[in-house]
Every structure is written in C-alpha cells, then in structure tokens.
Scaffold this motif. Structure first.
Motif, PDB file in Angstrom:
ATOM      1  N   THR A  12       0.847  -1.183   0.000  1.00  0.00           N
ATOM      2  CA  THR A  12       0.000   0.000   0.000  1.00  0.00           C
ATOM      3  C   THR A  12       0.888   1.240   0.000  1.00  0.00           C
ATOM      4  N   ILE A  13       0.625   2.150  -0.913  1.00  0.00           N
ATOM      5  CA  ILE A  13       1.372   3.401  -1.010  1.00  0.00           C
ATOM      6  C   ILE A  13       0.739   4.466  -0.128  1.00  0.00           C
ATOM      7  N   LEU A  14      -0.589   4.528  -0.134  1.00  0.00           N
ATOM      8  CA  LEU A  14      -1.315   5.599   0.531  1.00  0.00           C
ATOM      9  C   LEU A  14      -2.702   5.105   0.903  1.00  0.00           C
ATOM     10  N   SER A  15      -3.165   5.494   2.071  1.00  0.00           N
ATOM     11  CA  SER A  15      -4.543   5.208   2.499  1.00  0.00           C
ATOM     12  C   SER A  15      -5.183   6.515   2.929  1.00  0.00           C
ATOM     13  N   LYS A  16      -6.476   6.628   2.664  1.00  0.00           N
ATOM     14  CA  LYS A  16      -7.200   7.812   3.133  1.00  0.00           C
ATOM     15  C   LYS A  16      -8.662   7.459   3.347  1.00  0.00           C
ATOM     16  N   PHE A  20      -4.437   3.058  -2.035  1.00  0.00           N
ATOM     17  CA  PHE A  20      -3.742   3.133  -3.314  1.00  0.00           C
ATOM     18  C   PHE A  20      -2.555   2.200  -3.196  1.00  0.00           C
ATOM     19  N   ALA A  21      -2.553   1.155  -4.000  1.00  0.00           N
ATOM     20  CA  ALA A  21      -1.568   0.084  -3.867  1.00  0.00           C
ATOM     21  C   ALA A  21      -0.621   0.066  -5.055  1.00  0.00           C
ATOM     22  N   LEU A  22       0.568  -0.445  -4.794  1.00  0.00           N
ATOM     23  CA  LEU A  22       1.544  -0.727  -5.836  1.00  0.00           C
ATOM     24  C   LEU A  22       1.321  -2.174  -6.230  1.00  0.00           C
ATOM     25  N   ILE A  23       1.048  -2.401  -7.506  1.00  0.00           N
ATOM     26  CA  ILE A  23       0.813  -3.758  -7.989  1.00  0.00           C
ATOM     27  C   ILE A  23       1.758  -4.059  -9.148  1.00  0.00           C
ATOM     28  N   SER A  24       2.003  -5.331  -9.359  1.00  0.00           N
ATOM     29  CA  SER A  24       2.790  -5.780 -10.497  1.00  0.00           C
ATOM     30  C   SER A  24       1.826  -6.431 -11.477  1.00  0.00           C
ATOM     31  N   ASP A  25       1.875  -5.953 -12.716  1.00  0.00           N
ATOM     32  CA  ASP A  25       0.979  -6.472 -13.750  1.00  0.00           C
ATOM     33  C   ASP A  25       1.793  -6.694 -15.016  1.00  0.00           C
ATOM     34  N   GLU A  26       1.982  -7.944 -15.382  1.00  0.00           N
ATOM     35  CA  GLU A  26       2.739  -8.326 -16.569  1.00  0.00           C
ATOM     36  C   GLU A  26       4.145  -7.721 -16.575  1.00  0.00           C
ATOM     37  N   GLY A  27       4.824  -7.812 -15.429  1.00  0.00           N
ATOM     38  CA  GLY A  27       6.211  -7.376 -15.328  1.00  0.00           C
ATOM     39  C   GLY A  27       6.416  -5.882 -15.158  1.00  0.00           C
ATOM     40  N   ALA A  48      -2.974   0.941  -8.165  1.00  0.00           N
ATOM     41  CA  ALA A  48      -4.350   0.435  -8.211  1.00  0.00           C
ATOM     42  C   ALA A  48      -5.112   1.002  -7.023  1.00  0.00           C
ATOM     43  N   LEU A  49      -6.382   1.242  -7.220  1.00  0.00           N
ATOM     44  CA  LEU A  49      -7.248   1.773  -6.177  1.00  0.00           C
ATOM     45  C   LEU A  49      -8.138   0.662  -5.633  1.00  0.00           C
ATOM     46  N   TYR A  50      -8.195   0.593  -4.310  1.00  0.00           N
ATOM     47  CA  TYR A  50      -9.109  -0.310  -3.611  1.00  0.00           C
ATOM     48  C   TYR A  50      -9.957   0.532  -2.671  1.00  0.00           C
ATOM     49  N   VAL A  51     -11.270   0.387  -2.729  1.00  0.00           N
ATOM     50  CA  VAL A  51     -12.171   1.081  -1.810  1.00  0.00           C
ATOM     51  C   VAL A  51     -12.828   0.022  -0.944  1.00  0.00           C
TER      52      VAL A  51
END
Length: 93
Positions: free
Chosen positions: A6-10, A20-27, A32-35
C-alpha cells in the motif's frame, strides 16, 4: 495482477477507506485503487483533474473516482516510477 504494498490510504468523505496500492501487472508496476478492499478499475496512475477542485488536483478510479491532492498524486507516481526504474535496471544488468 500481484499486490506489492500500500502506497497511501485515506478516509473518504463518505467514510469509506481508499487504499492506493503498488501492484505488479505483466512485469510492470502500476498503481491500483481499492475502496473498502474492493478493486476499482481505472487508470494505472493518477490523472489530472480538469479543472482542479479546491485542493484536489488529480483522480483515480472509475465510479467511484477518488480525488487526490498534488502531494498524494506525486507520492503514488513516485512510488510506481521508482519500482519500474529498479526493474529496468535489473533487466539491463
């Protein structure tokens, strides 16, 4: 899509939690946002609001969209940029 961190939460005005998360997608790394733990599709990095609204200058997501300040957007963009530069450097070795 693999969750990295997770980079940031609010807490949003409606009481929901946005992560707001850091994700790996196809290298490649993306944001990405998660609510409330649910993935919200949208852009891989914060987009500029046109026009900005008060202290909100960027957004992420897509129904619901979440507004971000310049500082929040920069934090997310910098985290993604750093991770991608590390991956690129390792590939060049």
């Amino acid at each position: 899509m693999l969750y990295r961190r997770t980079i940031l939460s609010k807490i949003l005005s409606n009481g929901l939690k946005a992560d707001f998360a850091l994700i790996s997608d196809e290298g490649e790394f993306k944001a990405a946002l998660y609510v409330n733990g649910r993935f919200i599709p949208g852009p891989a990095l914060p987009e500029k609001l046109d026009p900005p609204s008060d202290d909100l200058t960027h957004w992420m997501g897509n129904k619901p969209g979440v507004g971000l300040s310049t500082e929040e957007a920069e934090k997310i963009i910098n985290a993604v940029t750093i991770e991608n530069s590390v991956v690129k450097h390792r590939r060049e070795l």
